[in-house]
Write an enzyme that holds these catalytic residues in place. Structure first.
Site, PDB file in Angstrom:
ATOM      1  N   CYS A   9       0.746  -1.072   0.040  1.00  0.00           N
ATOM      2  CA  CYS A   9      -0.107   0.127   0.041  1.00  0.00           C
ATOM      3  C   CYS A   9       0.767   1.293   0.024  1.00  0.00           C
ATOM      4  CB  CYS A   9      -1.121  -0.091   1.325  1.00  0.00           C
ATOM      5  SG  CYS A   9      -0.036   0.197   2.699  1.00  0.00           S
ATOM      6  N   PRO A  10       0.291   2.459  -0.212  1.00  0.00           N
ATOM      7  CA  PRO A  10       1.053   3.687  -0.428  1.00  0.00           C
ATOM      8  C   PRO A  10       2.062   3.883   0.639  1.00  0.00           C
ATOM      9  CG  PRO A  10      -1.274   4.071  -1.312  1.00  0.00           C
ATOM     10  CD  PRO A  10      -1.073   2.743  -0.555  1.00  0.00           C
TER      11      PRO A  10
END
Lengths: 99, 836
Positions: A9-10
């Site tokens: 995820c980011p």
């Protein structure tokens, strides 16, 4: 089924690990074996080898950013889902795999 | 005989009262008729009248001519030429530039609610929410007795008597100090203005008016004239006319009862154009919660008083602030430098919460204020304050200053028409020594010239003021003035640990000359039988890089060194930080600069000399490990930062400082140094655990995403885990924008990785009323966990723990435990267990 999965995820702080946990839990519930690689703030952990990919039936990417070392998965069927989906509705992913 | 002088008007505020009164003063010394013509507008004025000059509405860049006609035209022309070239360009030097726009970043809530925000410059930190209380010049009204003998000779006498009374009261004003004296002088020039007086008299003699009517007519005429001026500053000066006019009225008829400001009875934020110190002192400070001033200097006495009293103050606020109605609620945020008018409910709630956060921080830090500054392993480093007045010094000692590391004496010399006398200076230095109660005070001798001009010194304009005629370099030309300062300082040395510091030293020769000078003054004092401390320490500022290379030669001649980091940085890197195009190259964290600092501190210590730092770098809390590594004996900073500075010093050991400095010296860029410092702070910070009871909120009254995020961020702020909550909040929202962090199961995990987070933290909140985290979510959240990670913490243990916690959150029983935990300590226990 033998499954390999990658979560990412980011920010890589939390969602990566939550998704990994959810996939592992759900796989168990559906009677599959699974190995989940996390690509998060701690770098790559629980790394999946080429041999493990080759031995698997399907790969799941639960990601919000591009997967690192993606070429390992060139020859396997990949189901790509959002990282949030893996957290909120992991069962749905496995139901889809069964189809 | 007649002469014409051409000039281009140099001041950006236009030909306003101050330059006009200076011009008029000079013109009145000559018999010749002196006329100023603005060639752009054609306006013509009698050069002997301030008001006439002001009325020409001359703007910056206007071409003008001075016509001089009379017996002494040559002499007058020479003097005026000099004035135009050398004095006039400096007439505005200490005025704030008009239309200052500060940074512009506002807390998110203000953007979200489209709040009406005015920007200014914060000069005394704090927050106030209270009704506005405008203070302006009184309105003129005709006293009941005013019309009796209109047009008669008695009226003329009444007018002249009133003008005489006023004139002599202004003339006695030089006994007052600084700003007050300056204002009195400006007012004096109005009362004695030829045009102004003629206008008043003709009101009575030609129009048959009473004194009161004539005053009103004259005031209206000039305020109308000024009111149409293009320059904002000129329009503001109409206030001076009104002020003087009402004083003439009082002198003619006696002050009416309402002349005195109504006493305050409840908390207010005072809004004003400017506030004279006496106006300010006349207010009941108990009720003054803040000051919003449109045109006050950062160094004006009112501002200095406000700072010393801890009253929040923002200056440079747009004029619109003056139109606020009495009683209208405003928020004065003197932390960020903004004024919020007509604040909506959420904004008020935000600021109430901010105030509580500030109070919690002050409480946390107050324990450090009274402590001696020591590192974790007991190494002593003195934490002192920079001050420019007795009031500031007094406040500094209340804030926990262990001395004054830099007393800027130039403040005594600015804002006035002539240098202060020895006795005047001694009074200030002596009062500072009394406030110090035996603690050391380093007085820096006059640091003037360059960018800090003083009109009465008649210093020339320079192409390169920072490399020019300033500080110690001009002392020889003003020998009497410096004699007086040195005498006053030495006399103060009899009252405690006063030290003398010389600015802008570049060579051994200069130090020798100053020592000889001081020795001569000492002999004079001895001869006159005046007490002083013969062992008064003499030191120098280290601000010119050459000094770093001759520390060995200087050490025998001085008792101490104090690093002025601002000038030293800009001279060393050849960067003018006032120049926006190269400002980015200016950083005191530049590794080459840090190496220079090490040369200085090592050199000074090798020769047994004390070395401190009084520049801006000395106030930077993240730089503490560098101070320790350098082995500075003292840092001196603005006093509000002192408790936090002491707290940070106590968090590091001297050995850690050595290691961190070594790492910084090996960096290649200032950014790398700052990252290394942030990392050091993150790993070292007070050993703050990732989670503890102080960052857990149960039963929160907030039930909206934005409010909850802010509440959690404020909890981190209050607990000293971030010094920049606004930036942490923005970082959380930037993450939130990629996709919402509601993860289902009634849980949201907003998070961020930011350099503004000093200590990685897990903050926890349970709202009293569950709410939807994002539109379209199915379950309302009943638990919010903020993960705030220090930027430099990548790969560290905290991230491993948070990864573990994240996995754990996927399990029903763990979530149930968090939901059911009856107290913060139970939450801490549950979270800690999960992270094992």
């Amino acid at each position: 089924m033998k499954i390999v999965a990658v979560t990412a995820c980011p920010t890589g702080i939390a969602h990566t690990y939550m998704a990994a946990e959810q996939l592992a839990k759900a796989a168990k519930k559906f009677g599959h074996t699974i190995k989940v690689e996390t690509q998060g703030s701690m770098g790559i952990e629980n790394e999946i080898s080429q041999a493990e990919v080759d031995a698997a039936d399907v790969a799941i990417f639960a990601v919000g950013i591009p997967v690192l070392n993606k070429d390992r998965f060139a020859k396997i069927k990949v189901l790509e889902v959002g990282v949030q989906e893996a957290i909120k509705k992991p069962d749905a992913i496995f139901e889809q795999l069964g189809k | 005989m007649s002469r014409d002088l051409q000039f281009v008007f140099p001041l950006k505020n236009g030909f306003h009262a101050r330059p006009a009164s200076a011009f008029q003063e000079l013109a009145n010394r000559y018999a010749s008729a002196i006329t100023v013509v603005n060639e752009m507008s054609g306006a013509t004025a009698n050069g002997k009248s301030t008001l006439a000059l002001v009325s020409t509405m001359t703007k910056e860049g206007d071409r003008c001519v001075v016509r001089i006609d009379g017996p002494d035209a040559d002499r007058a022309a020479d003097a005026i030429r000099m004035f135009l070239d050398e004095t006039l360009p400096h007439c505005d030097d200490d005025l704030p530039a008009p239309a200052i726009q500060a940074g512009g970043r506002v807390p998110r809530i203000l953007r979200d609610t489209h709040a009406a925000v005015m920007h200014g410059i914060p000069v005394s930190a704090g927050i106030a929410c209270a009704p506005a209380h405008p203070v302006h010049a009184r309105r003129l009204s005709l006293p009941p007795a005013a019309a009796d003998s209109a047009g008669s000779r008695e009226e003329c006498e009444r007018l002249h008597h009133a003008l005489d009374v006023l004139e002599s009261s202004y003339r006695s004003a030089p006994a007052r100090r600084g700003t007050e004296a300056e204002i009195a002088k400006a007012h004096l020039s109005i009362v004695t203005d030829v045009e102004f007086r003629t206008e008043l008299e003709s009101g009575i003699t030609e129009h048959g008016l009473s004194t009161g009517q004539a005053v009103i007519r004259t005031a209206e005429r000039y305020t109308a004239l000024l009111g149409t001026a293009d320059s904002e500053y000129l329009r503001e000066r109409a206030v001076d006319i009104r002020d003087v006019s009402s004083q003439i009225m009082d002198a003619a008829y006696g002050a009416p009862a309402e002349a005195h400001e109504a006493a305050l009875t409840k908390d207010v934020v005072v809004v004003a154009d400017d506030l004279t110190p006496s106006q300010f002192m006349g207010l009941d400070k108990h009720f003054v919660k803040g000051l919003a001033l449109a045109h006050a200097g950062a160094t004006s006495h009112t501002v200095i008083l406000a700072r010393s009293l801890g009253i929040p103050c923002v200056i440079g606020v747009p004029d619109a602030v003056l139109h606020l109605a009495a009683g209208e609620i405003v928020v004065l945020d003197a932390v960020r430098g903004i004024v919020v008018t007509t604040p909506a409910g959420p904004v008020l709630a935000f600021y109430q919460a901010e105030k509580r956060t500030q109070e919690r921080i002050a409480q946390r830090l107050m324990v450090h204020a009274s402590r001696e500054a020591r590192t974790a392993d007991g190494t002593r480093i003195e934490v002192a304050a920079n001050a420019a007045s007795v009031e500031e010094a007094e406040k500094a000692f209340r804030d926990g200053a262990e001395g004054i590391g830099l007393f800027r004496t130039e403040m005594l010399f600015m804002d006035r028409g002539a240098p202060p006398t020895e006795d005047e200076q001694f009074a200030v230095y002596a009062a500072t020594m009394r406030a110090a109660q035996g603690r050391p005070v380093i007085f820096r001798t006059l640091d003037i010239g360059g960018d800090k001009g003083v009109a009465y010194l008649g210093l020339p304009d320079e192409e390169n003021p920072f490399l020019g005629y300033r500080a110690v370099r001009l002392y020889h030309a003003f020998q009497e003035m410096i004699d007086a300062q040195l005498r006053a300082l030495l006399r103060a040395s009899a009252l405690g640990k006063a030290k003398i510091m010389i600015p802008m030293i570049a060579s051994v020769t200069e130090v020798r000359a100053m020592r000889a000078w001081i020795d001569r003054i000492k002999e004079e004092l001895v001869a006159a039988g005046i007490a002083f401390n013969p062992a008064t320490e003499i030191g120098i500022m280290v601000e010119i890089p050459s000094v770093a290379f001759i520390i060995d030669q200087l050490a025998p001649l001085v008792d101490f060194f104090s690093i002025g980091s601002n000038d030293l940085t800009q001279y060393f890197l050849a960067v003018d930080r006032g120049n926006a195009k190269v400002r980015a190259l200016y950083s005191s964290f530049t590794p080459s600069f840090l190496r220079l600092l090490r040369m200085i501190t090592d050199g000074a210590h090798r020769h047994g000399r004390w070395v401190g730092m009084c520049g801006e770098l000395g106030g930077k809390i993240p730089a503490v490990p560098l101070f320790l590594g350098l082995g500075l004996d003292e840092v001196s900073l603005a006093s509000p930062g002192i408790p936090a500075m002491k707290e940070r010093i106590a968090q590091f050991s001297a050995a850690e400082g050595d290691a961190i400095l070594a790492r910084a010296l090996a960096c290649e860029t200032p950014e790398e140094v700052e990252t290394a410092l942030a990392g050091a702070a993150a790993t070292r910070l007070s050993g703050k655990p990732l989670i503890d009871g102080s960052i857990i909120v149960l039963e929160s009254e907030n039930s909206a995403k934005a409010l909850v995020i802010r509440e959690l961020v404020s909890a981190l702020h209050a607990d000293g885990r971030t010094a920049d909550p606004d930036e942490v909040e923005e970082a959380v929202w930037r993450r939130e924008e990629t996709f919402s962090t509601g993860i289902g199961f009634g849980v949201a995990i907003p998070h961020c990785k930011s350099a503004a987070v000093m200590s990685s933290s897990i903050a926890f909140l349970r709202p009293a009323k569950p709410f939807l985290w994002a539109e379209g979510d199915e379950d309302p959240v009943n638990m919010v966990i903020l993960l705030a990670i220090n930027d430099a913490a990548a790969g560290d243990e905290h991230l491993r723990i948070i990864a573990k916690l994240s996995r754990k959150l996927m399990h029903d029983e763990f979530r149930a435990k968090l939901i059911g935990a009856p107290s913060p300590s139970d939450v801490v226990a549950a979270l800690s267990e999960a992270m094992q």
